[in-house]
Design a protein around this motif. Structure first.
Motif, short mmCIF file in Angstrom:
data_model
loop_
_atom_site.label_atom_id
_atom_site.label_comp_id
_atom_site.label_asym_id
_atom_site.label_seq_id
_atom_site.Cartn_x
_atom_site.Cartn_y
_atom_site.Cartn_z
N LEU A 84 39.84 44.90 39.49
CA LEU A 84 38.48 44.51 39.88
C LEU A 84 38.49 43.09 40.42
N ASP A 85 37.92 42.92 41.61
CA ASP A 85 37.68 41.59 42.15
C ASP A 85 36.25 41.20 41.74
N GLY A 86 36.16 40.30 40.76
CA GLY A 86 34.87 39.97 40.18
C GLY A 86 33.84 39.52 41.19
N LYS A 87 34.27 38.76 42.19
CA LYS A 87 33.27 38.18 43.12
C LYS A 87 32.70 39.21 44.09
N THR A 88 33.44 40.30 44.37
CA THR A 88 32.93 41.30 45.32
C THR A 88 32.53 42.60 44.63
N GLY A 89 32.96 42.80 43.38
CA GLY A 89 32.68 44.05 42.69
C GLY A 89 33.54 45.19 43.21
N LEU A 90 34.61 44.89 43.96
CA LEU A 90 35.46 45.95 44.50
C LEU A 90 36.53 46.36 43.48
#
Ligand SMILES: [Zn+2]
Length: 575
Positions: free
Chosen positions: A533-539
């Motif tokens: 999970l990329d926290g800043k993009t929610g991807l």
């Protein structure tokens, strides 16, 4: 022989002199962790939100991820951390000279570390891991590649966050003290001077901002002497530094204030421990930060500021003025390469101005820095532990009935908003109007003007909902019964030949303070698989590998929010 040793000795003596307490930083051990020229988008000690920047931000060569990153010195991998936010992919190397280097926001680790991390992620069934390999399990020679520069975690563009710490205590040190080659002939820029005027008992009467004028070569002046009507004053300064070949407004290295040629206040940013880094909110004018997003270095210490970086003279950074004499102020700002900018001016006391009476506005409580402070009104109680406030602080608690149907208590506002809070503090809000069937969906929301309410979580203690928060603001009880959202970004029933599948996950309330972020679990044919999970993009991404063989499979992705609301995405696919 003598001639070659001599410059080295000067360097050592200089280094010792700079650190002040005799600790020595070797200037020949570490090399730059990148092979292209060192350009900085962030310096050590730079003023950031709730912390001083603990390292250097090193720019990528072309603004994109992928540049190789090298071990700055030989050593062994002492820790590997993978985080959704924060450092992202981070590698720690412990060196034989007593220091540890840290390389953060990496796109990839070196292949053998990547493989080890993935094994551990499957073992722990978690993307986020914090690993301490055995000493000697992974070692690097100086110049050996440890990974690639990236943008993982809380990073706003491809760069390397590079730290050097004392291995013992993990205290970050200014990496430039170790002789890294950063070209810098630019003098710091002085933007604004803020003047604080106090009454005789130390209450702040007013502040004013003056913009200095650059005269020549880094020397700034004021257009006219400062004429002030109070006896006691202090300053703060807004300033930045840039290095050669970079327009980034980075942090300065040191500041010194002299009054009538006597040092009255100074600091140098050599080392800042993680334990003390949050005292930045006392170091800066926090109210200005909240109101304008601007950072001013205070040139005097607040009572509760425990940062050990200051020289404090007789007048404790304050300046006392009387009608008979003019006092002369010299402020000097330095960057690490010892480029200096100065601001010099006179101040005098002018009695023509009627001194304002210090009628302190009424408040519900004057919080004391070294006491436990408690404030209650019907329906709410707030408790601050000792050391939460940095100075005597008037605090207000107002109660406003809410006609918003999605709230289950009044709005309780703790103010002023510009008061820094050091530790988490407890708030308890009475929740008698929350329906029984929604008790486990209730949370405490912080609602700021013109912003969506955020959840700070909460748990029931009797009839009260309790949460730990770290800022002033408006609090109320809300409920969340809405499941998070899962949006397929790269997913198809036929994914033969694809390298990855990606989903975007989001929720109706942003989480803050001690609330819990979204939990996510992916299964293929009932077996856990790794999603990053990329926290800043929610991807949320799964890279296809040997864990899923070619053929037909069934994916189940579950996402659960802080209040237990659950979303499920379930579909078959072929690979
Ligand atoms: Zn950084």
């Amino acid at each position: 022989m003598r001639i070659s040793i001599y410059p080295l000795m000067i360097l050592v003596v200089l280094t010792l002199a700079m650190t002040g307490d005799g600790r020595k930083y070797p200037t020949d051990d570490f090399i730059s962790p990148v092979k292209h020229s060192l350009k900085l988008s962030g310096t050590f000690g730079e003023l950031r939100s709730n912390h001083f920047h603990a390292g250097l931000d090193i720019k990528s060569e072309k603004g994109i991820a992928g540049d190789p990153v090298y071990a700055a010195y030989n050593g062994f991998v002492s820790r590997i951390k993978v985080e959704e936010y924060g450092y992202g992919n981070a590698l720690y190397i412990e060196h034989p000279n007593g220091f540890t280097t840290l390389y953060a926001h990496l796109l990839h680790f070196s292949p053998e570390i990547e493989a080890y991390v993935k094994t551990q992620q499957y073992k722990q069934k978690s993307f986020e891991v914090n690993l301490y390999p055995d000493k000697g399990q992974f070692s690097f020679d100086q110049h050996e590649q440890i990974g690639n520069m990236g943008n993982t975690g809380s990073s706003g563009g491809a760069h390397l966050h590079f730290e050097i710490r004392h291995t013992e205590g993990q205290i970050p040190i200014n990496p430039l003290l170790f002789g890294l080659p950063v070209a810098d002939q630019k003098k710091p820029v002085i933007q604004q001077l803020m003047v604080y005027e106090f009454d005789a008992s130390g209450n702040l009467l007013r502040t004013s901002v003056v913009t200095p004028r650059l005269q020549t070569n880094g020397n700034y002046i004021l257009n006219q002497p400062l004429a002030l009507s109070t006896e006691k004053i202090a300053f703060s300064l807004r300033t930045y530094d840039s290095q050669d070949g970079s327009t980034n407004q980075n942090g300065i290295y040191g500041l010194e204030c002299k009054v009538d040629n006597e040092p009255s206040f100074a600091f140098v940013l050599d080392e800042i421990s993680f334990e003390t880094s949050r005292y930045i909110n006392a170091h800066i004018d926090y109210e200005k930060k909240v109101e304008e997003g601007r950072y001013y270095h205070r040139c005097y210490p607040l009572e509760g500021n425990k940062l050990p970086i200051y020289f404090i003279g007789k007048e404790k950074g304050y300046i006392h003025i009387n009608t008979d004499t003019t006092r002369h102020i010299d402020l000097a700002i330095t960057d690490f390469m010892n480029n200096v900018s100065t601001l010099s001016f006179d101040i005098k006391r002018q009695l023509d101005f009627a001194p304002q009476l210090s009628d302190a506005p009424p408040c519900d409580m004057v919080a004391a820095p070294n006491e436990v402070n408690v404030l209650s009104k019907p329906g709410i109680q707030a408790v601050w532990t000792k050391g939460t406030f940095y100075e005597k602080t008037p605090v207000n608690l107002s109660v406003e009935k809410s006609d918003n149907l999605s709230t289950y208590s009044p709005y309780f506002t703790l103010s002023p908003a510009g008061v820094p809070v050091h530790y988490y503090y407890d708030i308890n809000i009475e929740g008698l109007s929350v329906p029984k069937n929604l008790l486990d969906k209730a949370f405490i929301a912080r609602c700021q003007k013109n912003e969506a309410c955020v959840s700070v979580g909460g748990n029931w203690i009797g009839n009260n909902l309790h949460a730990e928060v770290r800022q002033m603001g408006t609090y109320t009880i809300m409920v969340d019964t809405i499941a998070p959202r899962i949006t397929p970004i790269r997913f198809n029933e036929k994914m033969t030949g694809w390298q990855r599948m990606t989903f975007k996950i989001s929720d109706n309330f942003e989480i803050n303070d001690r609330g819990r972020d979204l939990l996510y679990k992916g299964y293929v044919d009932g077996e856990w698989i790794l999603f990053s999970l990329d926290g800043k993009t929610g991807l949320l991404t799964h890279e296809f590998d040997e864990h899923i063989a070619p053929g037909e499979h069934r994916l189940m992705l579950k996402v659960i929010d802080d209040r237990g609301n659950e979303a499920v995405f379930e579909k078959s696919f072929t690979l």
